[in-house]
Motif scaffolding. Structure first.
Motif, PDB file in Angstrom:
ATOM      1  N   ARG A  78       0.821  -1.209   0.000  1.00 48.77           N
ATOM      2  CA  ARG A  78       0.000   0.000   0.000  1.00 48.77           C
ATOM      3  C   ARG A  78       0.859   1.264   0.000  1.00 48.77           C
ATOM      4  O   ARG A  78       0.596   2.201  -0.753  1.00 48.77           O
ATOM      5  CB  ARG A  78      -0.928  -0.006   1.223  1.00 48.77           C
ATOM      6  CG  ARG A  78      -2.022  -1.044   1.156  1.00 48.77           C
ATOM      7  CD  ARG A  78      -2.930  -0.837  -0.036  1.00 48.77           C
ATOM      8  NE  ARG A  78      -3.746   0.355   0.080  1.00 48.77           N
ATOM      9  CZ  ARG A  78      -4.465   0.853  -0.933  1.00 48.77           C
ATOM     10  NH1 ARG A  78      -4.435   0.289  -2.119  1.00 48.77           N
ATOM     11  NH2 ARG A  78      -5.185   1.950  -0.760  1.00 48.77           N
ATOM     12  N   GLU A  79       1.885   1.292   0.830  1.00 43.80           N
ATOM     13  CA  GLU A  79       2.745   2.470   0.862  1.00 43.80           C
ATOM     14  C   GLU A  79       3.533   2.622  -0.438  1.00 43.80           C
ATOM     15  O   GLU A  79       3.781   3.729  -0.903  1.00 43.80           O
ATOM     16  CB  GLU A  79       3.694   2.401   2.060  1.00 43.80           C
ATOM     17  CG  GLU A  79       2.984   2.520   3.401  1.00 43.80           C
ATOM     18  CD  GLU A  79       2.110   3.759   3.492  1.00 43.80           C
ATOM     19  OE1 GLU A  79       2.601   4.873   3.198  1.00 43.80           O
ATOM     20  OE2 GLU A  79       0.930   3.615   3.829  1.00 43.80           O
ATOM     21  N   ASP A 100       4.122   5.866  -5.161  1.00 45.49           N
ATOM     22  CA  ASP A 100       4.560   5.560  -6.525  1.00 45.49           C
ATOM     23  C   ASP A 100       5.962   4.949  -6.576  1.00 45.49           C
ATOM     24  O   ASP A 100       6.779   5.304  -7.436  1.00 45.49           O
ATOM     25  CB  ASP A 100       4.513   6.821  -7.398  1.00 45.49           C
ATOM     26  CG  ASP A 100       3.090   7.327  -7.585  1.00 45.49           C
ATOM     27  OD1 ASP A 100       2.164   6.501  -7.589  1.00 45.49           O
ATOM     28  OD2 ASP A 100       2.916   8.554  -7.719  1.00 45.49           O
ATOM     29  N   GLY A 101       6.238   4.062  -5.635  1.00 44.30           N
ATOM     30  CA  GLY A 101       7.506   3.345  -5.642  1.00 44.30           C
ATOM     31  C   GLY A 101       8.635   4.049  -4.925  1.00 44.30           C
ATOM     32  O   GLY A 101       9.747   3.523  -4.857  1.00 44.30           O
ATOM     33  N   ASP A 141      13.821  -2.754  -0.490  1.00 37.97           N
ATOM     34  CA  ASP A 141      13.481  -2.728  -1.900  1.00 37.97           C
ATOM     35  C   ASP A 141      12.010  -3.049  -2.043  1.00 37.97           C
ATOM     36  O   ASP A 141      11.610  -4.191  -1.938  1.00 37.97           O
ATOM     37  CB  ASP A 141      14.328  -3.755  -2.667  1.00 37.97           C
ATOM     38  CG  ASP A 141      14.084  -3.675  -4.173  1.00 37.97           C
ATOM     39  OD1 ASP A 141      13.211  -2.880  -4.577  1.00 37.97           O
ATOM     40  OD2 ASP A 141      14.758  -4.393  -4.917  1.00 37.97           O
ATOM     41  N   CYS A 142      11.213  -2.015  -2.265  1.00 35.88           N
ATOM     42  CA  CYS A 142       9.772  -2.217  -2.333  1.00 35.88           C
ATOM     43  C   CYS A 142       9.380  -3.109  -3.494  1.00 35.88           C
ATOM     44  O   CYS A 142       8.293  -3.659  -3.513  1.00 35.88           O
ATOM     45  CB  CYS A 142       9.061  -0.867  -2.459  1.00 35.88           C
ATOM     46  SG  CYS A 142       9.100   0.102  -0.940  1.00 35.88           S
TER      47      CYS A 142
END
Length: 254
Positions: free
Chosen positions: A216-217, A222-223, A239-240
């Motif tokens: 969600r975050e 936006d990354g 690392d999302c």
């Protein structure tokens, strides 16, 4: 959905005193109860929704399943476009609206994802993300009965998306419920591949919670990396892109 918003508000109000209980994650002050609700949801899922999804996957030929999935994804582009506008992402919103027009016409009511082949990228925006974009903290993590993981912000976000929901525009209750049921089952079928990841997790509940919050975050920003001054922000400093679960993991209301 209104049910999700209602449960989110009620649980938050009723459990205000529970925040004093011992918990390990500041994002999850209601963890003891959330774990019990998660166990209940998983039990219902294994007994009802997972078998339905497996039967659906076995019964439906792959092209038909893909087409049904594409139809619901196409309808979601309307919500995405509106929330893109609310976030000031005008170029993206225009692209999302064009995606909907192209897939609804050339793609035969969205059965075929022609827009992606034409270079129109698929985005995902909702009102919960819009609230996050304008600085609203996610608030405590909540596990809702039957409806799955959410946060206070995302629960209220359902209110903004409710008028845009395609199922809520269907007047006939039987038809509306049938469409919701098909959407629920096909969504669960899309998540069958993630079962092994859940089963292999040392702490299944924490795995789902962390994946949901990180995802969600990641989408809200936006990354970009999560600001460190948000006490309810997901730890996304590594690392999302490695987030393993989708936003709707085990949410049975999609």
């Amino acid at each position: 959905m209104r049910n999700k918003l209602f449960l989110c508000v009620v649980i938050t109000l009723l459990l205000g005193g529970c925040a004093s209980q011992k918990y390990s994650d500041p994002r999850d002050p209601f963890e003891p109860l959330n774990r019990k609700i998660y166990a209940f949801n998983r039990g219902v899922d294994k007994l009802v929704f997972k078998p339905l999804a497996e039967g659906y996957r076995w019964l439906m030929p792959d092209p038909v399943e893909t087409g049904i999935h594409n139809v619901f994804e196409n309808l979601d582009d309307v919500t995405t476009a509106v929330n893109g506008l609310l976030q000031g992402k005008f170029k993206q919103a225009g692209s999302d609206l064009l995606r909907f027009v192209v897939n609804s016409t050339v793609g035969v009511a969205g059965i075929f994802d022609v827009a992606t082949h034409w270079g129109l990228e698929k985005h995902d925006e909702d009102f919960g993300q819009t609230l996050g974009y304008w600085g609203f903290s996610s608030g405590p993590y909540l596990m809702l009965p039957f409806l799955g993981p959410t946060t206070v912000r995302d629960g209220f976000g359902e209110l903004g998306d409710y008028p845009l929901s395609y199922t809520n525009q269907i007047d006939d209750p039987a038809t509306r419920n049938s469409v919701k049921f098909v959407d629920l089952v096909q969504t669960r079928a899309q998540l069958l591949e993630l079962e092994k990841q859940l089963e292999d997790a040392l702490d299944e509940y924490a795995f789902v919670r962390d994946a949901y919050l990180q995802n969600r975050e990641y989408r809200v920003h936006d990354g970009k990396l999560q600001p460190k001054d948000d006490p309810y922000g997901a730890d996304c400093e590594a690392d999302c892109d490695d987030v393993l679960l989708e936003d709707d993991v085990l949410e049975e209301d999609k």
